[in-house]
Design a protein around this motif. Structure first.
Motif, PDB file in Angstrom:
ATOM      1  N   LYS A  54       0.805  -1.212   0.000  1.00  0.00           N
ATOM      2  CA  LYS A  54       0.000   0.000   0.000  1.00  0.00           C
ATOM      3  C   LYS A  54       0.841   1.266   0.000  1.00  0.00           C
ATOM      4  O   LYS A  54       0.427   2.297  -0.497  1.00  0.00           O
ATOM      5  CB  LYS A  54      -0.941  -0.001   1.206  1.00  0.00           C
ATOM      6  N   PHE A  87       1.009  -7.975   5.058  1.00  0.00           N
ATOM      7  CA  PHE A  87       0.228  -9.206   5.059  1.00  0.00           C
ATOM      8  C   PHE A  87      -0.832  -9.174   6.139  1.00  0.00           C
ATOM      9  O   PHE A  87      -1.892  -9.773   6.004  1.00  0.00           O
ATOM     10  CB  PHE A  87       1.145 -10.418   5.294  1.00  0.00           C
ATOM     11  N   GLU A  94      -2.665  -6.904   6.872  1.00  0.00           N
ATOM     12  CA  GLU A  94      -3.842  -6.154   6.457  1.00  0.00           C
ATOM     13  C   GLU A  94      -4.907  -7.067   5.868  1.00  0.00           C
ATOM     14  O   GLU A  94      -6.059  -6.673   5.717  1.00  0.00           O
ATOM     15  CB  GLU A  94      -3.450  -5.133   5.379  1.00  0.00           C
ATOM     16  N   ILE A  95      -4.509  -8.258   5.474  1.00  0.00           N
ATOM     17  CA  ILE A  95      -5.477  -9.168   4.855  1.00  0.00           C
ATOM     18  C   ILE A  95      -6.288  -9.811   5.959  1.00  0.00           C
ATOM     19  O   ILE A  95      -5.780 -10.622   6.724  1.00  0.00           O
ATOM     20  CB  ILE A  95      -4.764 -10.264   4.033  1.00  0.00           C
ATOM     21  N   ARG A  96      -7.553  -9.451   6.033  1.00  0.00           N
ATOM     22  CA  ARG A  96      -8.382  -9.899   7.154  1.00  0.00           C
ATOM     23  C   ARG A  96      -8.417 -11.407   7.284  1.00  0.00           C
ATOM     24  O   ARG A  96      -8.287 -11.951   8.358  1.00  0.00           O
ATOM     25  CB  ARG A  96      -9.812  -9.421   6.971  1.00  0.00           C
ATOM     26  N   GLU A  97      -8.587 -12.077   6.152  1.00  0.00           N
ATOM     27  CA  GLU A  97      -8.740 -13.528   6.235  1.00  0.00           C
ATOM     28  C   GLU A  97      -7.477 -14.184   6.738  1.00  0.00           C
ATOM     29  O   GLU A  97      -7.515 -15.239   7.349  1.00  0.00           O
ATOM     30  CB  GLU A  97      -9.080 -14.077   4.850  1.00  0.00           C
ATOM     31  N   LEU A  98      -6.364 -13.549   6.453  1.00  0.00           N
ATOM     32  CA  LEU A  98      -5.111 -14.135   6.907  1.00  0.00           C
ATOM     33  C   LEU A  98      -4.974 -13.986   8.420  1.00  0.00           C
ATOM     34  O   LEU A  98      -4.489 -14.880   9.099  1.00  0.00           O
ATOM     35  CB  LEU A  98      -3.953 -13.453   6.184  1.00  0.00           C
ATOM     36  N   THR A  99      -5.398 -12.855   8.948  1.00  0.00           N
ATOM     37  CA  THR A  99      -5.271 -12.674  10.391  1.00  0.00           C
ATOM     38  C   THR A  99      -6.257 -13.550  11.152  1.00  0.00           C
ATOM     39  O   THR A  99      -6.057 -13.870  12.310  1.00  0.00           O
ATOM     40  CB  THR A  99      -5.495 -11.207  10.793  1.00  0.00           C
ATOM     41  N   GLU A 100      -7.355 -13.921  10.466  1.00  0.00           N
ATOM     42  CA  GLU A 100      -8.303 -14.831  11.109  1.00  0.00           C
ATOM     43  C   GLU A 100      -7.786 -16.249  11.109  1.00  0.00           C
ATOM     44  O   GLU A 100      -8.222 -17.077  11.897  1.00  0.00           O
ATOM     45  CB  GLU A 100      -9.593 -14.873  10.311  1.00  0.00           C
ATOM     46  N   GLY A 134      -4.796 -19.841   3.786  1.00  0.00           N
ATOM     47  CA  GLY A 134      -4.018 -18.618   4.002  1.00  0.00           C
ATOM     48  C   GLY A 134      -3.427 -18.097   2.706  1.00  0.00           C
ATOM     49  O   GLY A 134      -3.472 -16.906   2.407  1.00  0.00           O
ATOM     50  N   SER A 187      -5.903 -16.536   0.486  1.00  0.00           N
ATOM     51  CA  SER A 187      -6.293 -15.170   0.839  1.00  0.00           C
ATOM     52  C   SER A 187      -5.183 -14.183   0.543  1.00  0.00           C
ATOM     53  O   SER A 187      -5.436 -12.998   0.368  1.00  0.00           O
ATOM     54  CB  SER A 187      -6.711 -15.081   2.302  1.00  0.00           C
ATOM     55  N   TRP A 239     -19.274  -9.746   5.420  1.00  0.00           N
ATOM     56  CA  TRP A 239     -18.518  -8.499   5.440  1.00  0.00           C
ATOM     57  C   TRP A 239     -19.429  -7.301   5.249  1.00  0.00           C
ATOM     58  O   TRP A 239     -20.382  -7.322   4.511  1.00  0.00           O
ATOM     59  CB  TRP A 239     -17.470  -8.492   4.326  1.00  0.00           C
ATOM     60  N   VAL A 242      -9.181  -6.838  13.232  1.00  0.00           N
ATOM     61  CA  VAL A 242      -9.935  -8.088  13.153  1.00  0.00           C
ATOM     62  C   VAL A 242     -10.180  -8.553  14.572  1.00  0.00           C
ATOM     63  O   VAL A 242      -9.250  -8.709  15.346  1.00  0.00           O
ATOM     64  CB  VAL A 242      -9.125  -9.156  12.397  1.00  0.00           C
ATOM     65  N   PHE A 289     -13.383 -13.725  15.387  1.00  0.00           N
ATOM     66  CA  PHE A 289     -13.358 -14.375  14.083  1.00  0.00           C
ATOM     67  C   PHE A 289     -12.404 -15.559  14.096  1.00  0.00           C
ATOM     68  O   PHE A 289     -12.688 -16.616  13.562  1.00  0.00           O
ATOM     69  CB  PHE A 289     -12.905 -13.387  13.002  1.00  0.00           C
ATOM     70  N   ARG A 290     -11.241 -15.323  14.726  1.00  0.00           N
ATOM     71  CA  ARG A 290     -10.273 -16.416  14.755  1.00  0.00           C
ATOM     72  C   ARG A 290     -10.823 -17.561  15.588  1.00  0.00           C
ATOM     73  O   ARG A 290     -10.650 -18.722  15.251  1.00  0.00           O
ATOM     74  CB  ARG A 290      -8.957 -15.920  15.338  1.00  0.00           C
ATOM     75  N   GLN A 336     -12.928 -19.805  13.563  1.00  0.00           N
ATOM     76  CA  GLN A 336     -12.147 -20.754  12.782  1.00  0.00           C
ATOM     77  C   GLN A 336     -11.724 -21.928  13.635  1.00  0.00           C
ATOM     78  O   GLN A 336     -11.781 -23.085  13.217  1.00  0.00           O
ATOM     79  CB  GLN A 336     -10.882 -20.067  12.258  1.00  0.00           C
TER      80      GLN A 336
END
Lengths: 191, 425
Positions: free
Chosen positions: A19, A30, A32-38, B83, B86, B382, B391, B395-396, B399
């Motif tokens: 960014k 990395f 910043e990617i929400r799905e990755l932090t989840e 991962g 994403s 979302w 986040v 959410f985690r 999972q």
């Protein structure tokens, strides 16, 4: 070899993640990617991109790592070369192996396995259950009896898959790259 | 020298006459000459000959259904795969970019991955360009101009009449005919399903939002009271003339910020049961028609009957999604008018009301799931307006819960039993 279209796509993605326009990625990008932090092992995946002491990821390294998971199935007729496919499968497994083996000693110890299990299961199971799962997994995979899992033993681990997963095996990760529709993403197979 | 000019003028007049008689007039009376049906069939036939598309495979669905309830070392690979997926592409960004097609439909705008394939294909494409820009586009622009000017003229005239049922009937007629003309102007083929569930007076119609054209699509089959901001320029003029003949709800920009004011005006409209159903798009933004984002709960607090409607565009004929960051309104409309066609399915769902003990947010997500299910869209959690933000840990945890339910399903043996004596602490 990654195709030109895929490289273009990856480069767009790289630019998007970068960014601040630095020309390289940092771990924060990395995150910043929400799905990755989840993702329970998201932190480990991010760390896998950055070798120890390096906080910058340039585009060729980005591609090199993701290329392990590049599409294979598209050119089935051309790509009969077995070594090509075997290399890619090995690459994927090596990546996954290193997610477990954080100290890079070439083996997954019980403790390392436990750490990953804790990440994936969190507070949902008790510590005893975690240990018994880890114990059983090590015992099943450990062939030479040294109490840890080497890469060769890891490669031999059979996935427990019921019949229902068979159709999805045909498609693989390439669909994420080739077609952006979401629902294709939720297939998994490593060949 | 005047001969070519007068000849051109004569040709133009003839063309205009044909347009009016064969397109505008039938459109006004809701009669179809069947031309567009044939056109769509031909298009489908041609486009199917193109590259064999990749067949969508049945997705593996959530892993939790497939697992036998045991842990395996390769489970980490599953999370690893997710991962990496994403990293390459994440769900939120994806909602706001156009859907990709399995095979090329001869529009360069949807050609994101197809490189030069063959000469034959290029020739086809050139033909397509000629047909679309040389023939279809001028036709559609003419229709759009006719339609919009008819709307403004008609509503202004009707606005002079005193309040009566005749006025309402006339205003409905004007609106309907104008929208039908506009729909022809976009070569829109609309299939309505379950017409018995069409929104009634005094209700609120709720639909997923892909493009401003959604309004035209829905208004072809019924009259709605529109809700929105007053714009400047041409849009503003149209809005102001529309409101003369029937009560739409236009807000000043400052009023939009005041949620309470918005809700009370909506409520006032709904409680007068004779007024037209309100049309609202609760996502708040245009989404690319593969998924439905979270619904804003404001419109669900109004306590009317909600009539959900699912709208799904067929992407083979043209990409209807308005990416407002990439295109402004005029260039978007030009793109629309130079696509092959717009084929859209509209499903009317049975009305829903808020149940006792349910809060607005829960009701909103219930309606959203119904719409997503009917339209074949993904139901995403979302929020469209969410750009940044931490986040949450929950959410985690979700999972982890999901994964643990697969591993522990058949009961990892409780400590103290089984073949593996638990480790001594």
């Amino acid at each position: 070899p990654v195709s030109a279209a895929h490289l273009l796509r990856l480069h767009e993605r790289f630019d998007f993640l970068d960014k601040d326009g630095r020309g390289h990625l940092r771990p924060e990008d990395f995150e910043e990617i929400r799905e990755l932090t989840e993702n329970p092992i998201g932190g480990r995946i991010i760390a896998a991109f950055f070798p120890p002491e390096k906080e910058r990821l340039d585009f060729p390294s980005f591609v090199r790592i993701l290329a392990h998971f590049r599409p294979i199935g598209k050119n089935r007729s051309r790509d009969r070369a077995q070594p090509e496919q075997a290399n890619s499968r090995t690459g994927k497994l090596k990546f996954a192996f290193e997610l477990y083996d954080q100290d890079r000693d070439g083996k997954i110890s019980r403790e390392e396995l436990l750490q990953v299990l804790r990440a994936m299961l969190g507070l949902q199971v008790t510590e005893e259950q975690l240990r018994s799962i880890a114990e059983r997994a090590v015992q099943e995979a450990d062939i030479d009896g040294d109490g840890a899992i080497s890469f060769d033993e890891f490669k031999k681990v059979k996935k427990k898959e019921p019949q229902g997963l068979k159709p999805a095996e045909k498609t693989n990760f390439c669909h994420v790259w080739f077609l952006r529709s979401h629902w294709r993403k939720w297939t998994w197979s490593t060949r | 020298m005047s001969d070519p000019v007068s000849a051109a003028a004569a040709v133009f007049q003839l063309w205009l006459l044909i347009v009016v008689f064969f397109i505008v007039l039938p459109a006004m009376f809701g009669v179809s000459l069947g031309v567009s049906g044939v056109y769509i069939q031909v298009l489908v036939r041609i486009l199917q000959v193109r590259l064999p598309g990749q067949k969508p495979s049945p997705s593996a669905g959530q892993r939790s259904h497939d697992r036998a309830g045991e842990f395996s070392l390769s489970d980490a690979i599953y999370f690893c795969q997710k991962g990496l997926e994403s990293i390459v592409e994440d769900q939120v960004t994806q909602c706001f970019s156009s859907e990709e097609l399995a095979s090329w439909n001869l529009l360069t705008r949807t050609n994101q991955n197809f490189q030069y394939i063959s000469l034959r294909l290029t020739i086809f494409w050139l033909l397509g360009v000629f047909v679309r820009y040389g023939f279809l586009l001028p036709l559609r622009v003419a229709l759009a101009v006719i339609g919009l000017s008819w709307l403004m003229l008609g509503t202004t005239v009707v606005g002079f009449l005193p309040e009566s049922s005749v006025k309402n009937w006339l205003s409905e007629l004007v609106h309907l005919t104008c929208y039908r003309i506009c729909a022809r102007g976009l070569s829109a083929t609309i299939h309505y399903h379950n017409k018995e569930n069409r929104p009634q007076k005094g209700g609120i119609c709720v639909a997923n939002h892909t493009t401003p054209i959604d309004v035209v699509i829905l208004a072809n089959d019924g009259c709605y009271a529109m809700v929105g901001q007053i714009h400047r320029g041409l849009m503003g003029v149209i809005q102001r003339s529309m409101v003369r003949s029937c009560p739409h709800i236009w807000f000043e920009r400052s009023e939009m910020k005041d949620r309470h004011a918005v809700t009370s005006r909506l409520r006032a409209h709904v409680s007068a049961r004779t007024k037209l159903p309100i049309l609202i798009f609760p996502e708040g933004t245009c989404v690319n028609n593969t998924s439905v984002l979270m619904f804003k709960k404001g419109s669900f607090e109004v306590r009317g009957t909600i009539h959900p409607v699912a709208i799904k565009y067929d992407p083979r004929f043209g990409d209807a999604f308005w990416n407002s960051t990439k295109y402004n309104m005029v260039s978007y409309l030009l793109r629309m008018m130079s696509s092959w066609a717009i084929v859209v399915n509209v499903w009317y769902l049975p009305p829903m009301t808020i149940q006792a003990g349910e809060d607005a947010a829960h009701f909103a997500s219930r309606v959203k799931s119904a719409i997503a299910r009917r339209g074949g869209l993904l139901d995403l959690a979302w929020d469209g307006g969410l750009k940044r933000g931490k986040v949450k840990d929950c959410f985690r945890e979700e999972q982890q819960k999901l994964y643990s339910s697969t591993v522990v399903q058949n009961g990892i043996e409780p400590p103290g039993s089984s073949r593996n004596p638990p480790e001594e602490e």
